[in-house]
Write a protein that holds these residues in place. Structure first.
Motif, mmCIF file in Angstrom:
data_model
loop_
_atom_site.group_PDB
_atom_site.id
_atom_site.type_symbol
_atom_site.label_atom_id
_atom_site.label_comp_id
_atom_site.label_asym_id
_atom_site.label_seq_id
_atom_site.Cartn_x
_atom_site.Cartn_y
_atom_site.Cartn_z
ATOM 1 N N ALA A 117 32.703 72.318 44.198
ATOM 2 C CA ALA A 117 33.127 71.284 45.343
ATOM 3 C C ALA A 117 34.553 71.185 45.628
ATOM 4 O O ALA A 117 35.109 70.498 46.313
ATOM 5 C CB ALA A 117 33.489 69.495 44.550
ATOM 6 N N GLY A 118 35.128 72.410 45.842
ATOM 7 C CA GLY A 118 36.740 73.113 46.638
ATOM 8 C C GLY A 118 37.535 72.183 45.898
ATOM 9 O O GLY A 118 38.730 72.110 46.585
ATOM 10 N N VAL A 119 37.568 71.693 44.340
ATOM 11 C CA VAL A 119 38.601 71.120 43.801
ATOM 12 C C VAL A 119 39.131 72.522 42.843
ATOM 13 O O VAL A 119 37.971 73.263 41.932
ATOM 14 C CB VAL A 119 37.437 70.466 42.781
ATOM 15 N N ASP A 120 40.880 72.714 42.846
ATOM 16 C CA ASP A 120 40.797 73.501 42.402
ATOM 17 C C ASP A 120 41.640 72.569 40.637
ATOM 18 O O ASP A 120 42.251 71.846 40.491
ATOM 19 C CB ASP A 120 42.618 73.405 42.137
ATOM 20 N N LEU A 121 40.869 73.583 39.680
ATOM 21 C CA LEU A 121 40.839 72.516 38.281
ATOM 22 C C LEU A 121 41.911 72.121 37.680
ATOM 23 O O LEU A 121 42.093 71.141 36.754
ATOM 24 C CB LEU A 121 40.127 73.059 37.593
ATOM 25 N N MET A 122 43.366 73.836 38.422
ATOM 26 C CA MET A 122 44.505 73.050 37.723
ATOM 27 C C MET A 122 45.338 72.142 37.813
ATOM 28 O O MET A 122 46.128 71.686 37.723
ATOM 29 C CB MET A 122 44.724 74.257 37.504
ATOM 30 N N ARG A 123 44.645 71.638 38.988
ATOM 31 C CA ARG A 123 45.702 70.244 39.925
ATOM 32 C C ARG A 123 44.393 68.513 39.853
ATOM 33 O O ARG A 123 44.986 68.033 40.841
ATOM 34 C CB ARG A 123 45.963 70.084 41.355
ATOM 35 N N ASN A 124 43.059 68.842 38.715
ATOM 36 C CA ASN A 124 42.205 68.238 38.943
ATOM 37 C C ASN A 124 42.708 67.327 38.085
ATOM 38 O O ASN A 124 42.030 66.140 38.130
ATOM 39 C CB ASN A 124 41.113 68.249 39.266
ATOM 40 N N ALA A 125 43.518 67.301 36.941
ATOM 41 C CA ALA A 125 43.606 65.693 36.139
ATOM 42 C C ALA A 125 44.464 64.279 36.878
ATOM 43 O O ALA A 125 45.251 65.292 37.130
ATOM 44 C CB ALA A 125 44.689 65.991 35.088
ATOM 45 N N PRO A 126 44.219 63.596 36.086
ATOM 46 C CA PRO A 126 45.202 62.136 37.763
ATOM 47 C C PRO A 126 46.393 62.151 37.042
ATOM 48 O O PRO A 126 46.862 60.881 35.440
ATOM 49 C CB PRO A 126 44.039 60.898 37.026
ATOM 50 N N LEU A 127 47.080 62.830 36.862
ATOM 51 C CA LEU A 127 48.226 62.992 36.565
ATOM 52 C C LEU A 127 49.284 63.348 37.542
ATOM 53 O O LEU A 127 49.298 65.061 38.289
ATOM 54 C CB LEU A 127 48.902 63.852 35.289
ATOM 55 N N ASP A 128 50.092 63.014 38.061
ATOM 56 C CA ASP A 128 51.561 62.598 39.266
ATOM 57 C C ASP A 128 53.188 64.044 38.544
ATOM 58 O O ASP A 128 53.303 63.084 37.448
ATOM 59 C CB ASP A 128 51.698 61.913 39.890
ATOM 60 N N ALA A 129 52.976 64.833 39.537
ATOM 61 C CA ALA A 129 54.261 65.275 39.237
ATOM 62 C C ALA A 129 54.873 64.341 39.246
ATOM 63 O O ALA A 129 55.439 63.699 40.195
ATOM 64 C CB ALA A 129 54.335 66.532 40.128
ATOM 65 N N VAL A 130 56.468 64.103 38.361
ATOM 66 C CA VAL A 130 57.476 63.095 38.955
ATOM 67 C C VAL A 130 58.417 63.356 39.761
ATOM 68 O O VAL A 130 58.746 62.570 40.750
ATOM 69 C CB VAL A 130 57.961 62.663 37.257
ATOM 70 N N ASP A 240 47.881 68.571 36.803
ATOM 71 C CA ASP A 240 47.534 70.012 35.930
ATOM 72 C C ASP A 240 47.235 69.744 34.233
ATOM 73 O O ASP A 240 47.568 68.244 33.337
ATOM 74 C CB ASP A 240 49.397 70.098 34.635
ATOM 75 N N LEU A 241 45.799 70.014 34.599
ATOM 76 C CA LEU A 241 45.027 69.611 32.815
ATOM 77 C C LEU A 241 45.852 69.657 31.173
ATOM 78 O O LEU A 241 45.805 68.803 30.349
ATOM 79 C CB LEU A 241 43.836 70.767 33.290
ATOM 80 N N TRP A 242 46.336 70.892 31.367
ATOM 81 C CA TRP A 242 47.173 70.333 30.817
ATOM 82 C C TRP A 242 47.629 69.693 29.766
ATOM 83 O O TRP A 242 47.917 69.471 28.740
ATOM 84 C CB TRP A 242 47.415 72.231 29.674
ATOM 85 N N ASP A 243 48.870 69.685 31.343
ATOM 86 C CA ASP A 243 49.865 68.546 31.429
ATOM 87 C C ASP A 243 48.661 67.089 30.071
ATOM 88 O O ASP A 243 49.415 66.807 29.267
ATOM 89 C CB ASP A 243 50.557 68.153 31.671
ATOM 90 N N HIS A 244 47.779 66.879 30.846
ATOM 91 C CA HIS A 244 47.038 66.271 30.549
ATOM 92 C C HIS A 244 46.730 65.670 29.288
ATOM 93 O O HIS A 244 46.538 65.351 29.066
ATOM 94 C CB HIS A 244 45.993 66.093 31.788
ATOM 95 N N PHE A 245 45.967 66.496 29.173
ATOM 96 C CA PHE A 245 45.432 66.787 27.411
ATOM 97 C C PHE A 245 46.264 66.962 26.293
ATOM 98 O O PHE A 245 45.729 66.436 25.311
ATOM 99 C CB PHE A 245 45.088 68.034 27.556
ATOM 100 N N TYR A 246 47.442 67.240 26.605
ATOM 101 C CA TYR A 246 48.351 67.150 25.999
ATOM 102 C C TYR A 246 48.902 66.042 25.413
ATOM 103 O O TYR A 246 49.049 65.412 24.514
ATOM 104 C CB TYR A 246 49.604 67.925 26.493
ATOM 105 N N LEU A 247 49.057 65.261 26.645
ATOM 106 C CA LEU A 247 49.641 63.720 26.752
ATOM 107 C C LEU A 247 48.741 62.597 26.171
ATOM 108 O O LEU A 247 49.058 62.081 25.569
ATOM 109 C CB LEU A 247 49.856 63.445 28.034
#
Ligand SMILES: [Zn+2]
Length: 343
Positions: A117-130, A240-247
């Motif tokens: 679908a053209g999505v970079d999975l490593m930018r796909n989490a619903p988490l914005d950079a601060v 970031d997926l890992w930040d998101h999963f961690y939180l």
């Protein structure tokens, strides 16, 4: 462009010969170019949730095939060792190991970083950079035709991201101690181990634990050549997926739980500088050529993968508490976040 997936063929060979103790499920099927490609989740060891677990992930970026290849070599070695090595059997009595070696098969099929679908999975989490992120590289919602596309706002994550999230929720995040390693390639001249955060330059709560793990690795293998650092030292990113999963894991569990999501970034300059013509090939930038160099890269990381399994198994023997934890926190702040100790 030739489309093929030798990594999936190798995984199928491996599954054909695998012993019954390897649990195998297809968590999702991705359709691309009229082909249905499976996302396999494999597991070994004791599923008891009171025991520690480690998850190995590869191929999140479809172009970075070497990550999947390293995991497949590691997994094949483990399955072969099951035939003769009693120490591995003993390890698996008190450890759960989970593998998603080909996380983005559609992207790998098409030789793209993103999913179909053209999505970079490593930018796909619903988490914005601060803080401010580099334009486009940090993630963008302008167009799937530009790199680092996050996907549309307000919709569920992509199926591939959801599989990874489900594995973390079910197998890793709820345990007293767990660790994840996501294997990537293509960044810079050195092999790097990154830990959170990517969405902010602030330290993450388990920084002292990562510092203790780094110390343990250095004491055990003093000649290692990894740079171990927070991802935020290189760049910040949205989604970031890992930040998101961690939180997410922290939000539902007690702060006592420790989940350490790490990323292996294999430095592509290590192989590009020996073969400058690889600079002009997209594949070459992210993957070593077949032959000696590929073998060396595959071999190089096996020690780290094995070390992490052992460290997870023995977590109670090195995880710092009290004053020791405070000492690691201080050393980490000096090493990674520019703190100066009073002289
Ligand atoms: Zn990557």
């Amino acid at each position: 462009m030739k489309q093929h997936l030798p990594e999936l063929i190798e995984l199928n060979h491996l599954l054909d010969e695998a012993p019954a103790v390897l649990s195998v499920r297809v968590a999702q099927t991705v359709k691309v170019d009229g082909v249905a490609l499976p996302i396999h989740v494999l597991a070994l060891g004791n599923p008891d949730p009171s025991l520690p677990a480690i998850g190995y992930f590869g191929g999140v970026h479809g172009l970075e095939r070497i990550g999947s290849q390293v995991l497949l070599v590691f997994l094949r070695g483990l399955l072969n060792r099951l035939k003769w090595d009693p120490t591995l059997h003993r390890q698996l009595e008190t450890l759960r190991m989970v593998f998603v070696p080909i996380s983005n098969p559609g992207g790998m099929w098409r030789n793209t970083r993103c999913n179909p679908a053209g999505v970079d999975l490593m930018r796909n989490a619903p988490l914005d950079a601060v803080e401010k992120v580099p334009f486009t590289l940090g993630g963008q919602r302008l167009s799937a035709r530009l790199p680092w596309y996050r996907g549309p706002v307000g919709v569920p994550m992509q199926p591939e991201s959801q599989v990874l999230g489900q594995v973390v929720d079910e197998e890793l995040g709820k345990r007293r101690f767990s660790l994840a390693l996501d294997c990537h390639s293509g960044f810079g001249a050195r092999d790097r181990i990154w830990f959170p955060y990517a969405h902010t330059a602030k330290p993450f709560p388990n920084m002292p634990e990562v510092h203790a793990l780094k110390t343990l690795f250095e004491e055990t293998y003093p000649t290692h050549n990894y740079v171990i650092e927070p991802q935020s030292r290189q760049y910040l990113a949205h989604g970031d997926l890992w930040d998101h999963f961690y939180l997410r894991a922290r939000a539902v569990g007690s702060a006592e739980r420790v989940f350490l999501p790490l990323t292996l970034e294999m430095g592509s300059w290590l192989w590009v500088k020996k073969n400058p013509s690889q600079l002009f090939s997209r594949q070459g930038l992210f993957n070593p050529r077949p032959g000696h160099r590929l073998h060396r890269i595959l071999r190089r990381h096996l020690l780290w993968l094995d070390f992490l399994a052992r460290a997870t198994c023995g977590w109670e023997n090195w995880l710092p508490h009290g004053r020791t934890r405070l000492k690691h926190k201080k050393m980490a702040m000096v090493e990674w976040y520019g703190w100066r100790l009073p002289s």
